[in-house]
Motif scaffolding. Structure first.
Motif, PDB file in Angstrom:
ATOM      1  N   ASP A  48      39.687  36.326  40.007  1.00 31.58           N
ATOM      2  CA  ASP A  48      38.972  35.876  38.807  1.00 31.58           C
ATOM      3  C   ASP A  48      39.494  34.527  38.318  1.00 31.58           C
ATOM      4  O   ASP A  48      39.303  34.147  37.169  1.00 31.58           O
ATOM      5  CB  ASP A  48      39.082  36.915  37.685  1.00 31.58           C
ATOM      6  CG  ASP A  48      40.527  37.184  37.282  1.00 31.58           C
ATOM      7  OD1 ASP A  48      41.438  36.611  37.922  1.00 31.58           O
ATOM      8  OD2 ASP A  48      40.746  37.954  36.334  1.00 31.58           O
ATOM      9  N   SER A  49      40.129  33.774  39.222  1.00 34.62           N
ATOM     10  CA  SER A  49      40.745  32.494  38.862  1.00 34.62           C
ATOM     11  C   SER A  49      39.742  31.350  38.941  1.00 34.62           C
ATOM     12  O   SER A  49      39.110  31.134  39.987  1.00 34.62           O
ATOM     13  CB  SER A  49      41.932  32.197  39.783  1.00 34.62           C
ATOM     14  OG  SER A  49      42.398  30.881  39.604  1.00 34.62           O
ATOM     15  N   SER A 103      39.455  41.229  51.577  1.00 39.10           N
ATOM     16  CA  SER A 103      40.361  41.584  50.479  1.00 39.10           C
ATOM     17  C   SER A 103      41.016  40.315  49.944  1.00 39.10           C
ATOM     18  O   SER A 103      40.861  39.223  50.524  1.00 39.10           O
ATOM     19  CB  SER A 103      41.445  42.556  50.960  1.00 39.10           C
ATOM     20  OG  SER A 103      42.306  41.908  51.886  1.00 39.10           O
ATOM     21  N   TYR A 104      41.782  40.462  48.870  1.00 40.79           N
ATOM     22  CA  TYR A 104      42.517  39.324  48.320  1.00 40.79           C
ATOM     23  C   TYR A 104      43.510  38.782  49.345  1.00 40.79           C
ATOM     24  O   TYR A 104      43.728  37.582  49.445  1.00 40.79           O
ATOM     25  CB  TYR A 104      43.244  39.743  47.046  1.00 40.79           C
ATOM     26  CG  TYR A 104      44.068  38.630  46.439  1.00 40.79           C
ATOM     27  CD1 TYR A 104      43.475  37.647  45.648  1.00 40.79           C
ATOM     28  CD2 TYR A 104      45.443  38.540  46.671  1.00 40.79           C
ATOM     29  CE1 TYR A 104      44.214  36.600  45.104  1.00 40.79           C
ATOM     30  CE2 TYR A 104      46.200  37.511  46.133  1.00 40.79           C
ATOM     31  CZ  TYR A 104      45.582  36.551  45.346  1.00 40.79           C
ATOM     32  OH  TYR A 104      46.321  35.527  44.812  1.00 40.79           O
ATOM     33  N   SER A 253      27.006  28.857  34.094  1.00 39.97           N
ATOM     34  CA  SER A 253      26.194  30.048  34.340  1.00 39.97           C
ATOM     35  C   SER A 253      27.001  31.325  34.120  1.00 39.97           C
ATOM     36  O   SER A 253      26.505  32.302  33.538  1.00 39.97           O
ATOM     37  CB  SER A 253      25.647  30.026  35.772  1.00 39.97           C
ATOM     38  OG  SER A 253      24.917  31.194  36.034  1.00 39.97           O
ATOM     39  N   GLU A 254      28.250  31.315  34.574  1.00 39.45           N
ATOM     40  CA  GLU A 254      29.079  32.514  34.472  1.00 39.45           C
ATOM     41  C   GLU A 254      29.532  32.789  33.043  1.00 39.45           C
ATOM     42  O   GLU A 254      29.491  33.937  32.582  1.00 39.45           O
ATOM     43  CB  GLU A 254      30.316  32.364  35.380  1.00 39.45           C
ATOM     44  CG  GLU A 254      30.015  32.302  36.868  1.00 39.45           C
ATOM     45  CD  GLU A 254      29.755  33.677  37.465  1.00 39.45           C
ATOM     46  OE1 GLU A 254      29.942  34.680  36.752  1.00 39.45           O
ATOM     47  OE2 GLU A 254      29.350  33.731  38.645  1.00 39.45           O
ATOM     48  N   GLU A 255      29.954  31.745  32.317  1.00 37.68           N
ATOM     49  CA  GLU A 255      30.666  31.963  31.055  1.00 37.68           C
ATOM     50  C   GLU A 255      29.883  31.555  29.809  1.00 37.68           C
ATOM     51  O   GLU A 255      30.207  32.011  28.708  1.00 37.68           O
ATOM     52  CB  GLU A 255      32.001  31.197  31.097  1.00 37.68           C
ATOM     53  CG  GLU A 255      32.896  31.650  32.242  1.00 37.68           C
ATOM     54  CD  GLU A 255      34.208  30.896  32.290  1.00 37.68           C
ATOM     55  OE1 GLU A 255      34.601  30.325  31.243  1.00 37.68           O
ATOM     56  OE2 GLU A 255      34.836  30.862  33.363  1.00 37.68           O
ATOM     57  N   VAL A 256      28.891  30.684  29.942  1.00 33.68           N
ATOM     58  CA  VAL A 256      28.106  30.253  28.780  1.00 33.68           C
ATOM     59  C   VAL A 256      26.749  30.964  28.762  1.00 33.68           C
ATOM     60  O   VAL A 256      26.371  31.584  27.766  1.00 33.68           O
ATOM     61  CB  VAL A 256      27.922  28.725  28.767  1.00 33.68           C
ATOM     62  CG1 VAL A 256      27.069  28.306  27.573  1.00 33.68           C
ATOM     63  CG2 VAL A 256      29.273  28.022  28.727  1.00 33.68           C
ATOM     64  N   LEU A 257      26.050  30.890  29.873  1.00 37.68           N
ATOM     65  CA  LEU A 257      24.738  31.524  29.955  1.00 37.68           C
ATOM     66  C   LEU A 257      24.818  33.012  30.291  1.00 37.68           C
ATOM     67  O   LEU A 257      23.865  33.756  30.058  1.00 37.68           O
ATOM     68  CB  LEU A 257      23.875  30.823  31.012  1.00 37.68           C
ATOM     69  CG  LEU A 257      23.575  29.338  30.760  1.00 37.68           C
ATOM     70  CD1 LEU A 257      22.824  28.739  31.945  1.00 37.68           C
ATOM     71  CD2 LEU A 257      22.776  29.152  29.472  1.00 37.68           C
TER      72      LEU A 257
END
Length: 428
Positions: A48-49, A103-104, A253-257
């Protein structure tokens, strides 16, 4: 309307070799943009970075940049058609390798495979761009570049739009498989294309048998020919700020919209449509090639002003409009600088010239994205504030361009009109 598009219809109808080269671009570009959101989704799935998301863009750009000098040497020294075929097939294999990221702990593989994929792109792109003048006439050259840019934008729009939906509905694995297949189809079109190429003479081949000598001669050619250096700088100056702005559309798109992949697809589609229409509009406004260097600075100012508006709103509809207009200016800048380089550069140097342009372009974009992601990672500014900052700096760069580069170009044009042949320009 039909009369306006007839030159493009005639070009692909009657010029078989250009048509096949163009179709290879259409197919491979679709795969590129169809798959790019899947790579972003892969990273966000296992991390999630914001920094890691920005890092994949930096890896792509730095890989292009680091290999570009050698890529230009290769495309000038060897057969460009065979080079492009090999690059396509190898890129298909690398894209399939992304299926191993599960995977991570295996996320690092996405960065390594992307780096090698971009190194091959560093060879393919200058080879393709250098080949366009070799499969078109003087009269067809501008039409060919406008059509290539418009096709890129249409495929970008379709690819990103469908890719966003496919990533969400079908999953990343199937998207990567389709992407790999497009490279194979692209290689097939190039295989069927005849691409003439002016070869280095024997003395030059012996002199440049050491790649470092060949690379050095390419850079020296640019320093000795200002009329070639000026259009090379256009894309790098533009993307020094536009690179960060397009990266931040993902975060908007991810954090505002709060719309995820669908929002990214819509914003990037607006970007793509603008990029395609921009060269057509620019050609109507700036009819004479002697005005194109000045127009590049105006495009920077206009593009920056439009992105300031993007940073000042949270409405998707308003964002789509101004992203579209901003990238119309960017598309016009791209085609004008490309055509000038193709006209002003001899074939045996064209690969090195375009690879140097890619070097500047990718370095500028990498620095731009890294700075923006670092600002956001440390919470120094909000996403919208950072967009406005980079947009303002883009507009300022356009003003500086007008006061410096444009003045030098006008002096060159005046000498050219007076019949004084500047150094490096061969008589027609």
């Amino acid at each position: 309307m039909l009369e306006k598009i007839r030159p493009y219809i005639n070009l692909v109808s009657y010029n078989t070799d250009y048509r096949r080269l163009w179709l290879s671009q259409v197919v491979s570009n679709f795969g590129d943009w169809f798959g790019v959101l899947a790579v972003y989704a892969l990273i966000t799935r296992y991390s999630d970075s914001e920094f890691l998301l920005g890092l994949i863009i930096v890896v792509k750009m730095m890989s292009l940049a680091s290999f570009s000098p050698f890529a230009g040497y290769i495309t000038d020294r060897f057969d460009r058609r065979r080079i492009m075929m090999a690059c396509d097939l190898l890129r298909g294999v690398l894209v399939l390798g992304l299926l191993l990221v599960v995977s991570y702990d295996t996320l690092w593989l996405a960065y390594v495979l992307t780096a090698f994929q971009m190194m091959l792109s560093a060879i393919f792109e200058p080879a393709k761009t250098s080949s366009i003048p070799n499969v078109t006439t003087e009269q067809e050259l501008v039409d060919a570049n406008v059509l290539s840019a418009a096709s890129w934008s249409v495929i970008f729009t379709i690819g990103m739009g469908i890719g966003g939906l496919a990533t969400a509905w079908l999953g990343t694995d199937l998207v990567f498989i389709i992407d790999a297949c497009t490279y194979v189809v692209s290689a097939w079109f190039i295989y069927r294309t005849v691409i003439p190429q002016e070869k280095m003479d024997e003395e030059e081949r012996q002199r440049t048998s050491n790649p470092l000598v060949g690379i050095k001669e390419g850079f020296q050619y640019l320093f000795d020919n200002d009329q070639v250096l000026r259009p090379i700088l256009a894309k790098g100056c533009y993307t020094m700020f536009l690179g960060a702005l397009t990266y931040m559309l993902v975060l908007v798109s991810e954090e505002v919209l709060l719309m995820g992949s669908i929002g990214i697809g819509l914003l990037y589609s607006a970007r793509g449509v603008g990029t395609g229409i921009g060269p057509v509009i620019g050609r109507c406004i700036f009819r004479h090639e002697s005005d194109w260097v000045r127009a590049m600075g105006l495009c920077m100012i206009f593009g920056g002003a439009m992105y300031i508006m993007v940073g000042a709103t949270e409405s998707l509809a308003v964002m789509l409009l101004f992203v579209f207009i901003a990238h119309a200016a960017s598309g016009a800048n791209w085609v004008m600088s490309t055509v000038l380089l193709q006209r002003r550069t001899p074939d045996t140097f064209r690969g090195r010239v375009f690879s140097t342009e890619w070097l500047l372009f990718t370095l500028a974009q990498s620095i731009s994205v890294m700075i923006a992601s670092w600002i956001l990672e440390n919470n120094w500014l909000t996403i919208m504030q950072t967009i406005m900052l980079f947009a303002f700096l883009l507009a300022v760069t356009g003003v500086i361009w007008h006061l410096t580069v444009t003045q030098n170009e006008e002096a060159y044009q005046q000498k050219h009109q007076e019949g004084i042949a500047p150094a490096g320009i061969a008589e027609e």
